[in-house]
Design a protein around this motif. Structure first.
Motif, PDB file in Angstrom:
ATOM      1  N   GLU A 321       0.825  -1.203   0.000  1.00 36.90           N
ATOM      2  CA  GLU A 321       0.000   0.000   0.000  1.00 36.90           C
ATOM      3  C   GLU A 321       0.864   1.260   0.000  1.00 36.90           C
ATOM      4  O   GLU A 321       0.514   2.271  -0.611  1.00 36.90           O
ATOM      5  N   TYR A 322       1.999   1.198   0.678  1.00 34.89           N
ATOM      6  CA  TYR A 322       2.925   2.339   0.651  1.00 34.89           C
ATOM      7  C   TYR A 322       3.528   2.498  -0.744  1.00 34.89           C
ATOM      8  O   TYR A 322       3.631   3.606  -1.270  1.00 34.89           O
ATOM      9  N   ALA A 323       3.945   1.383  -1.332  1.00 33.76           N
ATOM     10  CA  ALA A 323       4.527   1.432  -2.677  1.00 33.76           C
ATOM     11  C   ALA A 323       3.503   1.902  -3.698  1.00 33.76           C
ATOM     12  O   ALA A 323       3.834   2.638  -4.647  1.00 33.76           O
ATOM     13  N   LEU A 324       2.253   1.485  -3.509  1.00 32.03           N
ATOM     14  CA  LEU A 324       1.194   1.835  -4.456  1.00 32.03           C
ATOM     15  C   LEU A 324       1.012   3.350  -4.550  1.00 32.03           C
ATOM     16  O   LEU A 324       0.772   3.885  -5.630  1.00 32.03           O
ATOM     17  N   VAL A 325       1.131   4.014  -3.431  1.00 30.40           N
ATOM     18  CA  VAL A 325       0.992   5.471  -3.419  1.00 30.40           C
ATOM     19  C   VAL A 325       2.031   6.111  -4.328  1.00 30.40           C
ATOM     20  O   VAL A 325       1.718   6.942  -5.191  1.00 30.40           O
ATOM     21  N   PHE A 326       3.293   5.727  -4.156  1.00 26.81           N
ATOM     22  CA  PHE A 326       4.363   6.319  -4.959  1.00 26.81           C
ATOM     23  C   PHE A 326       4.205   5.978  -6.439  1.00 26.81           C
ATOM     24  O   PHE A 326       4.403   6.827  -7.310  1.00 26.81           O
ATOM     25  N   VAL A 327       3.795   4.726  -6.722  1.00 27.84           N
ATOM     26  CA  VAL A 327       3.638   4.309  -8.119  1.00 27.84           C
ATOM     27  C   VAL A 327       2.512   5.087  -8.787  1.00 27.84           C
ATOM     28  O   VAL A 327       2.654   5.598  -9.912  1.00 27.84           O
ATOM     29  N   PHE A 328       1.378   5.206  -8.124  1.00 30.53           N
ATOM     30  CA  PHE A 328       0.249   5.928  -8.709  1.00 30.53           C
ATOM     31  C   PHE A 328       0.596   7.400  -8.939  1.00 30.53           C
ATOM     32  O   PHE A 328       0.239   7.984  -9.967  1.00 30.53           O
ATOM     33  N   ILE A 329       1.286   8.007  -7.995  1.00 29.25           N
ATOM     34  CA  ILE A 329       1.675   9.411  -8.174  1.00 29.25           C
ATOM     35  C   ILE A 329       2.626   9.548  -9.360  1.00 29.25           C
ATOM     36  O   ILE A 329       2.539  10.496 -10.146  1.00 29.25           O
ATOM     37  N   THR A 330       3.523   8.588  -9.532  1.00 26.46           N
ATOM     38  CA  THR A 330       4.455   8.637 -10.658  1.00 26.46           C
ATOM     39  C   THR A 330       3.723   8.480 -11.985  1.00 26.46           C
ATOM     40  O   THR A 330       4.040   9.165 -12.969  1.00 26.46           O
ATOM     41  N   LEU A 331       2.736   7.588 -12.033  1.00 26.04           N
ATOM     42  CA  LEU A 331       1.966   7.421 -13.265  1.00 26.04           C
ATOM     43  C   LEU A 331       1.151   8.676 -13.561  1.00 26.04           C
ATOM     44  O   LEU A 331       0.982   9.056 -14.727  1.00 26.04           O
ATOM     45  N   LEU A 332       0.650   9.306 -12.520  1.00 25.77           N
ATOM     46  CA  LEU A 332      -0.011  10.600 -12.726  1.00 25.77           C
ATOM     47  C   LEU A 332       0.981  11.619 -13.286  1.00 25.77           C
ATOM     48  O   LEU A 332       0.655  12.398 -14.188  1.00 25.77           O
ATOM     49  N   ALA A 333       2.196  11.603 -12.752  1.00 27.26           N
ATOM     50  CA  ALA A 333       3.235  12.520 -13.225  1.00 27.26           C
ATOM     51  C   ALA A 333       3.539  12.277 -14.703  1.00 27.26           C
ATOM     52  O   ALA A 333       3.823  13.219 -15.450  1.00 27.26           O
ATOM     53  N   ALA A 334       3.475  11.004 -15.124  1.00 29.47           N
ATOM     54  CA  ALA A 334       3.722  10.688 -16.542  1.00 29.47           C
ATOM     55  C   ALA A 334       2.716  11.388 -17.433  1.00 29.47           C
ATOM     56  O   ALA A 334       3.055  11.924 -18.499  1.00 29.47           O
ATOM     57  N   GLY A 335       1.453  11.378 -17.005  1.00 32.63           N
ATOM     58  CA  GLY A 335       0.437  12.069 -17.797  1.00 32.63           C
ATOM     59  C   GLY A 335       0.609  13.568 -17.772  1.00 32.63           C
ATOM     60  O   GLY A 335       0.517  14.243 -18.799  1.00 32.63           O
ATOM     61  N   MET A 336       0.878  14.083 -16.593  1.00 32.32           N
ATOM     62  CA  MET A 336       1.025  15.532 -16.469  1.00 32.32           C
ATOM     63  C   MET A 336       2.230  16.056 -17.231  1.00 32.32           C
ATOM     64  O   MET A 336       2.226  17.186 -17.731  1.00 32.32           O
TER      65      MET A 336
END
Length: 484
Positions: A321-336
């Motif tokens: 769950e901790y790793a998921l937070v960082f991964v999701f934020i990074t994927l959001l960053a990819a779009g942004m």
């Protein structure tokens, strides 16, 4: 610290860092030129990472793995192999000549570059208007990012759309190109780390036998040409169209104009190396399509494959769950990282190439650029509010039409060392756009890359024929040779 508290802390820290970088960018943005392409004081490695992050956006990190999930090896070869070769070839062929002509004409946008090269205001206006087709890619990114937000926070997709829009537009409004470049560098480093971790983490599903694992799904799934697929079924649809359309996509305003950020031709080598190396690592995200299929992840929508795979892999353990937070934020960053680049390019084009030439009085370009961003955002959300079933194909229909129209004007403009008749450029651009839309929307060519490739070939034939029929000293500017 609980996973929930950790999530809000990390998201808050990421947002604060992005706004700080944007504030730094705002301090260096004092004109429309600075907002559009910066002040030519950025390091080529920074520009290369910025460009790689712009190319490898939500499409690579969120949407295209869904095509790999559905169609297998043929889709991976189309996007990961043929596409990568198209990117490399485009920058090797076009960078030096495009930069040289852009500097001579003091161009801030592709339509300005077109105007300088062909000395025709109508042609540059045409390109300014058709570049608005990039809005379809804005829709793809907004939808992809909203899917990720719903996996991270307990909100519905429409609320997530608005949250993504407000965040991205607020920091781009501040700093323009510098905000885009600085934040892309941060986001690009995050994307590199997450790509490497996810690639290694999922390799276990092949169990030491890559092809054998794919064949366990089906013989066609493991074939380079998937005869069961309506998109990637033969050499042309997999390799030829993948190479040609990706080459053409490098002519998009938010991509090729990165070349104009460079200080001089001496920076080109470092720029290309950094772009290609970082971009090649990003294509490994396509492997998630394989991992999700082999892991038995079931999805209602192909566009949600990455989200569902990550929840399947990381959502069931405390550390996950901790790793998921960082991964999701990074994927959001990819779009942004792509969305902000498109927004800067579109606002610059509207101000410099549509409003500027048509306005009867002088306008405040920097202020207007920011208002245009707001308008683009509203249109993007309206189109993304009820997205099509496959948003990837929706985006390709529009963006690939723009690419097909751009190939001859830019490719010939860089490589042909004599004046080119304007009618040749007009005809090739119209043929590229119209043929793609006709084949894809009316004549049943389902894969937009295939219809756009046929259209590009038709435009090239027309353009070459026009050059052969025109005199060597055709009417046009006589001092635009790309050879010094």
């Amino acid at each position: 610290m609980t996973p929930e508290v950790f999530k809000y802390c990390v998201v808050g820290a990421y947002a604060a860092l992005v706004y700080w970088l944007s504030w730094r960018g705002m301090r260096r943005t004092r004109s429309v030129a600075g907002f559009s392409i910066g002040n030519k004081d950025m390091h080529p490695w920074l520009i290369g990472i910025t460009l790689a992050a712009s190319i490898s956006s939500t499409a690579t990190f969120v949407i295209n793995p869904g095509f790999v999930y559905a169609d297998g090896l043929s889709a991976y070869l189309h996007y990961g192999v043929a596409g990568s070769l198209g990117i490399l070839t485009a920058f090797l062929v076009l960078t030096r000549g495009f930069l040289r002509l852009g500097e001579r004409g003091a161009a801030l946008t592709i339509p300005q570059w077109i105007h300088y090269r062909y000395q025709h205001r109508g042609l540059s206006l045409f390109f300014a208007f058709i570049n608005l087709l990039s809005i379809t890619f804005v829709v793809l990114i907004l939808v992809g990012c909203s899917l990720l937000v719903t996996g991270l926070f307990p909100v519905d997709q429409k609320t997530a759309l608005v949250l993504v829009l407000v965040f991205v537009f607020s920091y781009v409004l501040m700093g323009g190109t510098y905000a885009h470049a600085y934040t892309n560098s941060l986001q690009g480093i995050m994307m590199l780390l997450v790509t490497a971790v996810l690639f290694v983490q999922g390799w276990k599903y092949f169990d030491g036998d890559f092809i054998g694992a794919l064949r366990s799904v089906g013989a066609e799934y493991a074939a380079p040409f998937n005869r069961d697929s309506s998109l990637y079924f033969d050499f042309f649809s997999v390799f030829v169209s993948g190479f040609v359309i990706t080459f053409a996509l490098m002519l998009q305003p938010h991509i090729l104009t990165k070349v104009l950020y460079l200080r001089s031709e001496k920076d080109i080598r470092q720029f290309i190396i950094s772009t290609v190396v970082v971009g090649s690592v990003f294509t490994l995200m396509l492997m998630i399509g394989f991992y999700a299929r082999l892991a038995g992840v079931e999805v209602e929508s192909q566009d949600a494959v990455v989200r569902e795979y990550l929840l399947h892999e990381l959502g069931s353990s405390p550390w996950g769950e901790y790793a998921l937070v960082f991964v999701f934020i990074t994927l959001l960053a990819a779009g942004m990282s792509t969305l902000d680049g498109i927004l800067v390019a579109l606002s610059a084009m509207v101000v410099n190439d549509i409003v500027g030439p048509l306005a009867s009085r002088r306008v405040d370009g920097l202020k207007l650029s920011r208002w245009v961003l707001v308008g683009v955002g509203v249109i993007g959300v309206v189109l993304a509010w009820n997205p099509p079933p496959l948003v990837g194909l929706f985006a390709q229909k529009g963006v690939y039409g723009l690419a097909a129209a751009s190939v001859v004007p830019i490719l010939f403009g860089v490589l042909v060392r004599r004046p080119i008749p304007v009618w040749v450029v007009w005809g090739a651009a119209l043929i590229g756009l119209a043929a793609h839309l006709l084949l894809n929307l009316a004549l049943g060519v389902e894969n937009p890359a295939v219809s756009a490739t046929y259209a590009i070939f038709a435009a090239l034939v027309f353009g070459l024929g026009g050059l052969l029929l025109s005199p060597a000293r055709a009417v046009g500017p006589a001092d635009l040779s790309t050879a010094d």
